[in-house]
Scaffold this motif. Sequence first.
Motif, PDB file in Angstrom:
ATOM      1  N   VAL A 215      73.237  94.706 121.810  1.00 45.60           N
ATOM      2  CA  VAL A 215      74.592  94.386 122.482  1.00 45.60           C
ATOM      3  C   VAL A 215      74.044  93.960 123.705  1.00 45.60           C
ATOM      4  O   VAL A 215      73.521  94.619 124.430  1.00 45.60           O
ATOM      5  N   PRO A 216      74.499  92.672 123.991  1.00 45.80           N
ATOM      6  CA  PRO A 216      74.117  91.802 125.242  1.00 45.80           C
ATOM      7  C   PRO A 216      74.807  92.456 126.316  1.00 45.80           C
ATOM      8  O   PRO A 216      74.376  92.600 127.541  1.00 45.80           O
ATOM      9  N   PHE A 217      76.191  92.745 126.291  1.00 46.94           N
ATOM     10  CA  PHE A 217      76.942  93.327 127.557  1.00 46.94           C
ATOM     11  C   PHE A 217      77.843  94.483 126.970  1.00 46.94           C
ATOM     12  O   PHE A 217      78.765  94.276 126.608  1.00 46.94           O
ATOM     13  N   LEU A 218      77.004  95.815 127.205  1.00 44.62           N
ATOM     14  CA  LEU A 218      78.048  96.900 126.755  1.00 44.62           C
ATOM     15  C   LEU A 218      79.316  97.062 127.325  1.00 44.62           C
ATOM     16  O   LEU A 218      80.460  97.363 126.821  1.00 44.62           O
ATOM     17  N   GLU A 219      79.401  96.794 128.575  1.00 44.08           N
ATOM     18  CA  GLU A 219      80.718  96.736 129.225  1.00 44.08           C
ATOM     19  C   GLU A 219      81.832  96.092 128.604  1.00 44.08           C
ATOM     20  O   GLU A 219      83.026  96.422 128.912  1.00 44.08           O
ATOM     21  N   ARG A 220      81.544  95.039 127.742  1.00 41.96           N
ATOM     22  CA  ARG A 220      82.516  94.327 127.201  1.00 41.96           C
ATOM     23  C   ARG A 220      83.414  95.166 126.125  1.00 41.96           C
ATOM     24  O   ARG A 220      84.590  94.891 125.730  1.00 41.96           O
ATOM     25  N   LEU A 221      82.322  96.034 125.608  1.00 48.32           N
ATOM     26  CA  LEU A 221      82.890  96.985 124.269  1.00 48.32           C
ATOM     27  C   LEU A 221      83.766  98.086 125.168  1.00 48.32           C
ATOM     28  O   LEU A 221      84.758  98.396 124.477  1.00 48.32           O
TER      29      LEU A 221
END
Length: 224
Positions: A215-221
Motif C-alpha cells: 500500500v503506497p499511501f494507507l491514508e487513501r484507504l
Amino acid sequence: MAELQLYDKLLQFPLFAGMRHGDIMELVAHTRLDFRKMEANKLIVQADTPCENIIMLVNGQIESTTFSADKGFSVIEVFNSPYSLQEENLFGVSQCYQSTFTTTTRCHFISINKRELVALFDKFVTIRLNYLNLLASKTQKTTQGKWLPKGNDNRSRVIHFLVEHSLRPAGFKTYNILMKRLAEEVNASRLEVSRELNKMEAEGLLTLSRGRVTVPFLERLVTL
C-alpha cells in the motif's frame, strides 16, 4: 549556529513542544545526549529487546517490521524524520520494543536514556506534560478505534485490518500475509478477499504479489 540548529531539531518532536530556547539550552548543557549516525541498511533496535532510551530520528528514513504474535504475518512500514521510536514502551508492563527498526538511508539520531528522561520530567514540567499527553493521545486513539464501525462489506473489513495492523495509519506499508490468512482475519472467504483486493489494485490503491500486499499511501484507504 550549532545551538540554534539543535534547538530547531529538538522542537520537531512533541516531547519538547512549547519549550523556550533557554530551557532547551539548559537541557543540552546538563543532559547526556547521544548523537549517532548510521548508514543505510543497519539495525537500530530489535523487537522484544529492552526499550531503555528514547530514540529520535532527526534526519533520514527508517522502516519498521512488526510480526503477529504467532509469526503468521508481518507488516513493514516506512517513516521519515522527525520520528521517535516507540517512546511509549519506556514504561509500563512490557518495556520492550514491539517492532524491529532498520535504516533505509543514512540517518542521524538523538537518544536520551530513560534515567536522564526521568530527571527531565522532574526539572521541566513542559516535558512531563508533553509525555503524558503523548501517552494519553495514543491510548485514546486505540480505545476510540475499537468502537469505530468495521463495516459489513469485504472492502471495509480489509481496510480495517490494514489500518489496525499499522503503527501509523498513513504512508507506505507492506503486508506480508497469505491470502488464506487474510481471509481468516477478516472473516471472509479467500475468493471474496481476492476479488476485493484485485478491485483495489485496479483502482491504484495497492499492488499485489504472492503473499504480499503493498500500500503506497494507507491514508487513501482510510478516507474511502
